[in-house]
Scaffold this active site. Structure first.
Site, PDB file in Angstrom:
ATOM      1  N   GLY A  14      46.065 -49.475  45.730  1.00  0.00           N
ATOM      2  CA  GLY A  14      46.818 -48.287  45.352  1.00  0.00           C
ATOM      3  C   GLY A  14      47.107 -47.364  46.509  1.00  0.00           C
ATOM      4  O   GLY A  14      46.859 -46.156  46.420  1.00  0.00           O
ATOM      5  N   THR A  16      50.068 -46.532  48.209  1.00  0.00           N
ATOM      6  CA  THR A  16      51.405 -46.039  48.569  1.00  0.00           C
ATOM      7  C   THR A  16      51.611 -44.561  48.276  1.00  0.00           C
ATOM      8  O   THR A  16      52.586 -43.972  48.724  1.00  0.00           O
ATOM      9  CB  THR A  16      52.507 -46.837  47.830  1.00  0.00           C
ATOM     10  N   ARG A  17      50.691 -43.966  47.516  1.00  0.00           N
ATOM     11  CA  ARG A  17      50.841 -42.548  47.158  1.00  0.00           C
ATOM     12  C   ARG A  17      49.496 -41.824  47.252  1.00  0.00           C
ATOM     13  O   ARG A  17      48.445 -42.444  47.245  1.00  0.00           O
ATOM     14  CB  ARG A  17      51.376 -42.402  45.725  1.00  0.00           C
ATOM     15  N   TYR A 155      38.048 -41.526  31.279  1.00  0.00           N
ATOM     16  CA  TYR A 155      38.164 -41.478  32.744  1.00  0.00           C
ATOM     17  C   TYR A 155      36.812 -41.145  33.378  1.00  0.00           C
ATOM     18  O   TYR A 155      36.375 -41.802  34.335  1.00  0.00           O
ATOM     19  CB  TYR A 155      39.208 -40.429  33.123  1.00  0.00           C
ATOM     20  N   ILE A 188      42.207 -32.829  45.077  1.00  0.00           N
ATOM     21  CA  ILE A 188      42.957 -33.161  46.279  1.00  0.00           C
ATOM     22  C   ILE A 188      44.436 -32.900  46.034  1.00  0.00           C
ATOM     23  O   ILE A 188      44.987 -33.298  45.000  1.00  0.00           O
ATOM     24  CB  ILE A 188      42.746 -34.648  46.660  1.00  0.00           C
TER      25      ILE A 188
END
Length: 250
Positions: A14, A16-17, A155, A188
């Site tokens: 993961g 790319t972002r 989560y 973040i």
């Protein structure tokens, strides 16, 4: 300072972002050759490829859905084909949703567990033949594993489970010289926040900045710095640990 990372090989899921992108770029700038993956963010993948070309090195951006075990097996197999080994694995890919617990469906529960926990397990398991003495596994966790948060029970459960997985694997893989750690992130500042309406963005930034000892949010680059530490010989006696990258959030 020379972190002695030049020429090392890494897989970052993961990447790319957001946080993952910050980690990929930090590693590439330190001389690490990186393979990363994305599920559908084609525009971000292309821009990352261009940035990596400017930095230089052997980097590859691959499409893979971490919710699909076959895609995970293929992704790690490509790491073996292209690099022959891995010195670092960063489990960053994740999914999140906000659902009242009484309305949390089994389908959504399983989706979050598959991406956040089962994928991390499968990535590590498939990568084991490529990991040698001195290698490092880092999973991106969250402060919520300790404090909990409404509407994200599923989560939070995955992030708490990552800590247990890490502690067990640290003991099991330690004799092989493989270190396993977790980064527990606070808030973040990523593209997701930048995409919010200006008023909501300002409210979020102020609310969470006020909760931290440093009085501000973190950045993907700062998470990247922690990964560099855990990938380098500087952390050769650190394993089974949860390192908090949260600005001292309460």
């Amino acid at each position: 300072m020379d972190l002695q990372l030049a020429g090392r090989k890494a897989l970052v899921t993961g990447g790319t972002r957001g946080v993952g992108r910050g980690v990929v770029l930090a590693l590439a700038r330190a001389g690490v050759d990186v393979i990363t993956c994305h599920r559908q963010a084609r525009e971000e993948a292309t821009s990352l490829e261009n940035e990596l070309k400017e930095i230089g090195g052997q980097h590859h951006v691959i499409r893979a859905d971490l919710g699909r075990p076959d895609d995970i097996a293929s992704l790690v197999a490509q790491c073996g084909d292209r690099f022959g080994r891995l010195d670092l694995v960063v489990n960053n890919a994740g999914a999140i949703s906000h659902v009242p617990y009484e309305r949390l469906t089994l389908t959504e529960w399983r989706r979050i567990l598959d991406v956040n926990l089962t994928a991390a397990h499968l990535v590590i398991q498939h990568a084991l033949p490529l990991l040698g003495e001195g290698s490092s596994v880092v999973s991106i966790g969250s402060k919520v594993a300790e404090v909990g948060i409404p509407l994200r029970a599923h989560y939070t459960a995955t992030k708490a489970a990552l800590v247990g997985l890490t502690r067990s694997l640290a003991k099991e893989l330690g004799p092989r010289g493989i270190r396993v750690n977790v980064l527990a992130l606070g808030v973040i500042e990523t593209e997701a926040m930048a995409a919010m309406p200006a008023e909501q963005q300002a409210l979020m930034r102020q609310r969470y900045s006020d909760k931290t000892a440093l009085g501000r949010l973190g950045t993907p680059d700062e998470v990247g710095g922690a990964v560099l530490f855990l990938a380098s010989p500087l952390s050769r006696y650190v394993t089974g640990a949860t390192l908090h990258i949260d600005g001292g959030i309460s």
